[in-house]
Design a protein around this motif. Structure first.
Motif, PDB file in Angstrom:
ATOM      1  N   UNK A  86       0.705  -1.188  -0.015  1.00 53.27           N
ATOM      2  CA  UNK A  86       0.261  -0.184   0.053  1.00 53.27           C
ATOM      3  C   UNK A  86       0.788   1.264   0.049  1.00 53.27           C
ATOM      4  N   UNK A  87       1.925   1.358   0.618  1.00 52.66           N
ATOM      5  CA  UNK A  87       2.784   2.395   0.711  1.00 52.66           C
ATOM      6  C   UNK A  87       3.560   2.658  -0.703  1.00 52.66           C
ATOM      7  N   UNK A  88       3.877   1.693  -1.105  1.00 52.00           N
ATOM      8  CA  UNK A  88       4.468   1.531  -2.652  1.00 52.00           C
ATOM      9  C   UNK A  88       3.587   2.464  -3.522  1.00 52.00           C
ATOM     10  N   UNK A  89       2.319   1.882  -3.217  1.00 47.13           N
ATOM     11  CA  UNK A  89       1.147   2.356  -4.223  1.00 47.13           C
ATOM     12  C   UNK A  89       0.834   3.692  -3.837  1.00 47.13           C
ATOM     13  N   UNK A  90       1.098   4.340  -2.609  1.00 49.38           N
ATOM     14  CA  UNK A  90       0.959   5.746  -2.377  1.00 49.38           C
ATOM     15  C   UNK A  90       1.955   6.406  -3.073  1.00 49.38           C
ATOM     16  N   UNK A  91       3.192   5.872  -3.093  1.00 45.48           N
ATOM     17  CA  UNK A  91       4.431   6.579  -3.735  1.00 45.48           C
ATOM     18  C   UNK A  91       4.187   6.763  -5.311  1.00 45.48           C
ATOM     19  N   UNK A  92       3.838   5.509  -5.603  1.00 47.35           N
ATOM     20  CA  UNK A  92       3.863   5.513  -7.062  1.00 47.35           C
ATOM     21  C   UNK A  92       2.548   6.395  -7.590  1.00 47.35           C
ATOM     22  N   UNK A  93       1.475   6.727  -6.899  1.00 52.75           N
ATOM     23  CA  UNK A  93       0.244   7.500  -7.212  1.00 52.75           C
ATOM     24  C   UNK A  93       0.713   8.830  -6.910  1.00 52.75           C
ATOM     25  N   UNK A  94       1.465   9.384  -5.896  1.00 46.90           N
ATOM     26  CA  UNK A  94       1.774  10.643  -5.671  1.00 46.90           C
ATOM     27  C   UNK A  94       2.757  11.227  -6.830  1.00 46.90           C
ATOM     28  N   UNK A  95       3.813  10.159  -7.280  1.00 45.71           N
ATOM     29  CA  UNK A  95       4.625  10.541  -8.422  1.00 45.71           C
ATOM     30  C   UNK A  95       3.745  10.828  -9.421  1.00 45.71           C
ATOM     31  N   UNK A  96       2.758  10.000  -9.736  1.00 43.80           N
ATOM     32  CA  UNK A  96       1.956  10.123 -10.910  1.00 43.80           C
ATOM     33  C   UNK A  96       1.051  11.587 -10.820  1.00 43.80           C
ATOM     34  N   UNK A  97       0.434  11.806  -9.791  1.00 43.36           N
ATOM     35  CA  UNK A  97      -0.216  12.978  -9.523  1.00 43.36           C
ATOM     36  C   UNK A  97       0.731  14.241  -9.820  1.00 43.36           C
ATOM     37  N   UNK A  98       2.125  14.042  -9.319  1.00 49.34           N
ATOM     38  CA  UNK A  98       3.010  15.074  -9.558  1.00 49.34           C
ATOM     39  C   UNK A  98       3.354  15.314 -10.996  1.00 49.34           C
ATOM     40  N   UNK A  99       3.345  14.333 -11.789  1.00 53.24           N
ATOM     41  CA  UNK A  99       3.686  14.476 -13.226  1.00 53.24           C
ATOM     42  C   UNK A  99       2.640  14.921 -13.991  1.00 53.24           C
ATOM     43  N   UNK A 100       1.223  14.428 -13.649  1.00 52.75           N
ATOM     44  CA  UNK A 100       0.167  14.735 -14.379  1.00 52.75           C
ATOM     45  C   UNK A 100      -0.408  16.346 -13.962  1.00 52.75           C
ATOM     46  N   UNK A 101      -0.248  16.693 -12.673  1.00 54.18           N
ATOM     47  CA  UNK A 101      -0.298  17.987 -12.395  1.00 54.18           C
ATOM     48  C   UNK A 101       0.502  19.245 -13.327  1.00 54.18           C
ATOM     49  N   UNK A 102       1.646  18.486 -13.405  1.00 58.96           N
ATOM     50  CA  UNK A 102       2.512  19.531 -14.275  1.00 58.96           C
ATOM     51  C   UNK A 102       2.092  19.493 -15.670  1.00 58.96           C
ATOM     52  N   UNK A 103       1.707  18.387 -16.222  1.00 54.93           N
ATOM     53  CA  UNK A 103       1.132  18.303 -17.501  1.00 54.93           C
ATOM     54  C   UNK A 103      -0.060  19.075 -17.736  1.00 54.93           C
ATOM     55  N   UNK A 104      -0.963  19.233 -16.868  1.00 59.48           N
ATOM     56  CA  UNK A 104      -2.104  20.150 -16.945  1.00 59.48           C
ATOM     57  C   UNK A 104      -2.120  21.454 -16.567  1.00 59.48           C
ATOM     58  N   UNK A 105      -1.074  21.651 -15.497  1.00 62.64           N
ATOM     59  CA  UNK A 105      -0.857  23.017 -15.179  1.00 62.64           C
ATOM     60  C   UNK A 105      -0.204  23.990 -16.306  1.00 62.64           C
ATOM     61  N   UNK A 106       0.542  23.513 -17.005  1.00 61.08           N
ATOM     62  CA  UNK A 106       1.451  24.371 -17.894  1.00 61.08           C
ATOM     63  C   UNK A 106       0.232  24.995 -18.978  1.00 61.08           C
ATOM     64  N   UNK A 107      -0.437  23.930 -19.595  1.00 62.06           N
ATOM     65  CA  UNK A 107      -1.416  24.675 -20.535  1.00 62.06           C
ATOM     66  C   UNK A 107      -2.696  25.432 -19.724  1.00 62.06           C
ATOM     67  N   UNK A 108      -2.956  24.908 -18.763  1.00 62.44           N
ATOM     68  CA  UNK A 108      -3.829  25.854 -17.880  1.00 62.44           C
ATOM     69  C   UNK A 108      -3.361  27.301 -17.606  1.00 62.44           C
ATOM     70  N   UNK A 109      -2.077  27.338 -17.348  1.00 63.56           N
ATOM     71  CA  UNK A 109      -1.558  28.579 -16.965  1.00 63.56           C
ATOM     72  C   UNK A 109      -1.435  29.318 -18.374  1.00 63.56           C
ATOM     73  N   UNK A 110      -1.027  28.873 -19.464  1.00 61.15           N
ATOM     74  CA  UNK A 110      -1.238  29.410 -20.720  1.00 61.15           C
ATOM     75  C   UNK A 110      -2.375  29.814 -20.793  1.00 61.15           C
ATOM     76  N   UNK A 111      -3.519  29.146 -20.667  1.00 57.78           N
ATOM     77  CA  UNK A 111      -5.063  29.511 -21.160  1.00 57.78           C
ATOM     78  C   UNK A 111      -5.208  30.765 -20.278  1.00 57.78           C
ATOM     79  N   UNK A 112      -5.239  30.498 -18.959  1.00 56.39           N
ATOM     80  CA  UNK A 112      -6.080  31.498 -17.961  1.00 56.39           C
ATOM     81  C   UNK A 112      -5.273  32.758 -17.972  1.00 56.39           C
ATOM     82  N   UNK A 113      -3.794  32.575 -18.222  1.00 55.98           N
ATOM     83  CA  UNK A 113      -2.975  33.785 -18.472  1.00 55.98           C
ATOM     84  C   UNK A 113      -3.322  34.605 -19.825  1.00 55.98           C
ATOM     85  N   UNK A 114      -3.647  34.103 -20.795  1.00 53.50           N
ATOM     86  CA  UNK A 114      -4.089  34.709 -22.240  1.00 53.50           C
ATOM     87  C   UNK A 114      -5.399  35.315 -21.962  1.00 53.50           C
TER      88      UNK A 114
END
Length: 281
Positions: A181-209
């Motif tokens: 379970x702890x390994x899964x938590x670490x796996x998910x948190x790393x995936x979360x970090x990566x996916x947040x970065x992937x979605x935040x960059x275009x979101x910043x471009x859109x909202x900033x524009x």
């Protein structure tokens, strides 16, 4: 357009704060993987020691994949329960024999369901952790210990040894599930970090524009009876909120798993972990 601009400015600030939060989470996760040579050696030694203890019961090399390791543990609890049942077969105490049969049926039925759920699953999928949670090993430990306490004087050495082997393999499941379970938590948190970065960059471009360049006259006309400007603003807001929706999804899933696995051992926090079919006074 004043309120709309202020809204997008607020979204830009929130997105930047969200990225900072994600970086902090990533650092927290990665910090658990950092350490001196001595600490890494101890981690390795503890892991190998646990596998060695489990393999003494398996009498074979344990599987390397987490989901296969859990299946092997569960299958072995079923085998040990059946061995215990065979050991007390035709016992002079019919009540003892009936209670052991009920315990064995509960273990084997639950084991069959969980192993079927784990079939074809790979670590990193939520289905693996969900299946692991469906095996209520703590209730089974309680019932086995209760049998030992009530009927210890009626057991032969062979029967007592069979019960001890069942308790041992059940007790291995708890720490194994918690570690995976702890390994899964670490796996998910790393995936979360990566996916947040992937979605935040275009979101910043859109909202900033939107905050900098959107003007009421830029999108005249209507589509499907709704003003084009309304469509554009709605798309911009959706893009700005997407990272937060993603974050909420991950946090809810991890929090739910954590709540269901707060206790380890014989503590039972949820009524659903009890089996009413095996209850006697």
């Amino acid at each position: 357009m004043g309120p709309t601009r202020y809204m997008f400015q607020a979204l830009v600030g929130a997105l930047i704060t969200g990225v900072t939060l994600v970086v902090t989470i990533t650092q927290l996760v990665l910090s658990q993987e950092l350490g001196s040579l001595g600490s890494q050696r101890k981690r390795m030694s503890d892991s190998m020691s646990f596998r060695g203890d489990v393999e003494d019961i398996f009498e074979s090399v344990s599987p390397p994949e987490p989901e296969s390791f859990l299946r092997a543990l569960i299958d072995n609890t079923s085998e040990k329960a059946k061995a215990f049942e065979r050991a007390v077969d035709n016992h002079s105490n019919s009540e003892l024999e009936e209670n052991v049969t009920q315990l064995t049926d509960d273990i084997t039925d639950n084991a069959n369901v969980v192993t079927d759920e784990l079939e074809g699953k790979n670590f990193g999928e939520y289905a693996v952790v969900k299946a692991a949670l469906d095996y209520n090993y703590n209730w089974k430990i309680y019932q086995a210990r209760r049998i030992r306490a009530q009927y210890d004087g009626d057991f032969s050495e062979e029967q007592r040894r069979a019960l001890l082997e069942l308790l041992n393999i059940l007790s291995f499941y708890g720490p194994a599930r918690e570690y995976i379970k702890n390994l899964y938590f670490q796996w998910e948190l790393i995936d979360l970090s990566r996916n947040i970065i992937y979605t935040t960059i275009p979101a910043l471009v859109v909202t900033g524009s939107m905050a900098l360049y959107l003007r009421p006259t830029m999108f005249p006309g209507t589509t499907l009876g709704i003003g084009n400007l309304v469509w554009i603003v709605s798309i911009g807001v959706t893009a700005g909120l997407l990272p937060f929706l993603l974050l909420s999804t991950y946090i809810l899933r991890l929090a739910t798993i954590a709540q269901h696995t707060l206790a380890i051992g014989t503590f039972i926090l949820r009524s659903s972990d009890r089996s009413s079919e095996i209850d006697w006074e």
